[in-house]
Design an enzyme around this catalytic site. Structure first.
Site, PDB file in Angstrom:
ATOM      1  N   GLY A 129      -1.643   5.585   0.803  1.00 47.81           N
ATOM      2  CA  GLY A 129      -2.252   4.687   1.784  1.00 47.81           C
ATOM      3  C   GLY A 129      -1.365   4.271   2.935  1.00 47.81           C
ATOM      4  N   THR A 130      -0.404   5.113   3.342  1.00 50.52           N
ATOM      5  CA  THR A 130       0.410   4.710   4.499  1.00 50.52           C
ATOM      6  C   THR A 130      -0.420   4.712   5.781  1.00 50.52           C
ATOM      7  OG1 THR A 130       1.263   6.931   4.987  1.00 50.52           O
ATOM      8  CG2 THR A 130       2.548   5.578   3.457  1.00 50.52           C
ATOM      9  N   ASN A 131      -1.406   5.593   5.867  1.00 53.59           N
ATOM     10  CA  ASN A 131      -2.286   5.567   7.050  1.00 53.59           C
ATOM     11  C   ASN A 131      -3.178   4.326   7.041  1.00 53.59           C
ATOM     12  OD1 ASN A 131      -2.032   7.960   8.950  1.00 53.59           O
ATOM     13  ND2 ASN A 131      -1.909   8.934   6.938  1.00 53.59           N
ATOM     14  N   MET A 190      -8.984  12.634  -0.486  1.00 48.59           N
ATOM     15  CA  MET A 190      -8.832  14.017  -0.940  1.00 48.59           C
ATOM     16  C   MET A 190     -10.104  14.586  -1.562  1.00 48.59           C
ATOM     17  SD  MET A 190      -5.912  14.650   0.154  1.00 48.59           S
ATOM     18  CE  MET A 190      -4.369  13.865   0.657  1.00 48.59           C
ATOM     19  N   LEU A 228     -16.600  16.061   1.559  1.00 48.34           N
ATOM     20  CA  LEU A 228     -17.939  15.467   1.545  1.00 48.34           C
ATOM     21  C   LEU A 228     -18.968  16.543   1.906  1.00 48.34           C
ATOM     22  CD1 LEU A 228     -16.802  12.231   3.365  1.00 48.34           C
ATOM     23  CD2 LEU A 228     -17.612  12.357   0.990  1.00 48.34           C
ATOM     24  N   ASN A 265     -11.357  11.643  10.499  1.00 46.36           N
ATOM     25  CA  ASN A 265     -10.358  12.036   9.496  1.00 46.36           C
ATOM     26  C   ASN A 265      -9.027  12.285  10.193  1.00 46.36           C
ATOM     27  OD1 ASN A 265      -9.336  13.112   6.931  1.00 46.36           O
ATOM     28  ND2 ASN A 265      -9.456  15.125   7.901  1.00 46.36           N
ATOM     29  N   HIS A 273      -5.660  14.575   9.891  1.00 46.87           N
ATOM     30  CA  HIS A 273      -5.162  15.781   9.221  1.00 46.87           C
ATOM     31  C   HIS A 273      -3.741  16.065   9.703  1.00 46.87           C
ATOM     32  CE1 HIS A 273      -5.352  19.547   7.082  1.00 46.87           C
ATOM     33  NE2 HIS A 273      -4.763  20.103   8.134  1.00 46.87           N
ATOM     34  N   GLU A 312       5.779   9.999  13.449  1.00 50.75           N
ATOM     35  CA  GLU A 312       5.702  10.284  14.888  1.00 50.75           C
ATOM     36  C   GLU A 312       4.272  10.503  15.375  1.00 50.75           C
ATOM     37  OE1 GLU A 312       8.375  13.420  16.073  1.00 50.75           O
ATOM     38  OE2 GLU A 312      10.113  12.409  15.208  1.00 50.75           O
ATOM     39  N   GLU A 326       0.771  10.615  12.900  1.00 53.27           N
ATOM     40  CA  GLU A 326      -0.417  10.069  12.219  1.00 53.27           C
ATOM     41  C   GLU A 326      -0.570   8.558  12.374  1.00 53.27           C
ATOM     42  OE1 GLU A 326      -1.276  11.536   8.191  1.00 53.27           O
ATOM     43  OE2 GLU A 326       0.320  12.985   8.461  1.00 53.27           O
TER      44      GLU A 326
HETATM   45  C1  GAR Z   1      -1.548  12.133   5.117  1.00 54.96           C
HETATM   46  O1  GAR Z   1      -0.507  12.963   5.575  1.00 54.96           O
HETATM   47  C2  GAR Z   1      -2.891  12.655   5.600  1.00 54.96           C
HETATM   48  O2  GAR Z   1      -2.854  13.195   6.883  1.00 54.96           O
HETATM   49  C3  GAR Z   1      -3.140  13.739   4.582  1.00 54.96           C
HETATM   50  O3  GAR Z   1      -2.692  13.195   3.356  1.00 54.96           O
HETATM   51  C4  GAR Z   1      -1.663  12.220   3.594  1.00 54.96           C
HETATM   52  C5  GAR Z   1      -2.097  10.915   2.970  1.00 54.96           C
HETATM   53  O4  GAR Z   1      -1.068   9.966   3.041  1.00 54.96           O
HETATM   54  N1  GAR Z   1      -4.527  14.089   4.564  1.00 54.96           N
HETATM   55  C6  GAR Z   1      -4.940  15.344   4.354  1.00 54.96           C
HETATM   56  O5  GAR Z   1      -4.217  16.269   4.100  1.00 54.96           O
HETATM   57  C7  GAR Z   1      -6.456  15.521   4.461  1.00 54.96           C
HETATM   58  N2  GAR Z   1      -6.797  16.908   4.583  1.00 54.96           N
HETATM   59  P1  GAR Z   1      -1.352   8.395   2.920  1.00 54.96           P
HETATM   60  O6  GAR Z   1      -2.174   8.173   1.647  1.00 54.96           O
HETATM   61  O7  GAR Z   1       0.019   7.798   2.796  1.00 54.96           O
HETATM   62  O8  GAR Z   1      -2.092   7.954   4.149  1.00 54.96           O
END
Ligand code: GAR
Length: 202
Positions: free
Chosen positions: A15-17, A93, A96, A110, A112, A181, A183
């Site tokens: 969940g850093t995003n 992950m 849908l 989303n 990516h 840098e 996301e």
């Molecule tokens: C992130 O790098 C996101 O872009 C990727 O998973 C990571 C989740 O990190 N998502 C995908 O690959 C989707 N196809 P987070 O849980 O720390 O946000």
């Protein structure tokens, strides 16, 4: 004043995003939308703790327990009950189905961790994306925020940012640089942009 667009963030892991979205909201960088709900398919996701720490309502809906159809039905129920207008996939992950995505045209985004159309689509998620970029030997990668449609990682691109690959990068080091840098900047910017569009279109 127009009311904010209600946002649900769908997560599966660290969940850093999600944290970047919460921090951007606290810093006043997201003003057109409000994170109202965090849904995880994984009961052990640390993202749920991040949401709870920020006082955001959470729900766990397990695809493993429910199966694909009931899982999506349960998601739709939660989204409707909470009046959600924008769905953000932030490290979610699960793919849908078209039945789901077609209910929310231009209302699901989303993040990516590559420059789409490179290293994307089914099977490219998380560290696997960075492993593939390093294996191929590209010198530049990055991140993309896009609308979600029936094609995995195939919807219209909203924002992209490039990140350089450095000598000695491992998938883990590269993943961290792409997050820091690209996301964590792009996702809040896109959340604000799409929320503002939703408010205008009401
Ligand atoms: C992130 O790098 C996101 O872009 C990727 O998973 C990571 C989740 O990190 N998502 C995908 O690959 C989707 N196809 P987070 O849980 O720390 O946000």
């Amino acid at each position: 004043m127009l009311s904010k667009a209600k946002i649900a963030v769908l997560v599966s892991g660290g969940g850093t995003n999600l944290q970047a979205l919460i921090d951007a909201q606290s810093a006043g960088k997201i003003t057109s939308g409000e994170i109202s709900l965090v849904i995880s398919n994984n009961p052990g996701a640390y993202a749920l703790t991040r949401a709870q720490n920020a006082g955001i309502k959470t729900a766990v809906i397990s695809k493993k327990e429910l199966g694909a159809d009931k899982f999506e039905q349960a998601l739709i129920e939660q989204l409707e009950e909470n009046g959600i207008e924008l769905i953000i996939l932030a490290g979610f992950m699960c793919i849908l189905s078209e039945g789901f995505t077609s209910k929310y045209p231009k209302r699901i985004i989303n993040v990516h961790p590559s420059l789409i159309p490179s290293f994307c689509g089914e099977g490219f998620y998380g560290l696997k994306v960075h492993e593939a970029a390093l294996r191929y030997g590209v010198k530049v990668t990055g991140a993309t925020v896009h609308f979600v449609n029936e094609i995995p990682d195939g919807g219209e691109i909203i924002l992209q940012r490039a990140v350089e690959i450095q000598d000695g990068d491992t998938p883990e080091i590269l993943q961290k640089r792409v997050m820091e840098e690209a996301e964590w900047h792009l996702l809040p910017q896109a959340a604000e942009k799409v929320s503002a569009e939703i408010i205008k279109s009401r």
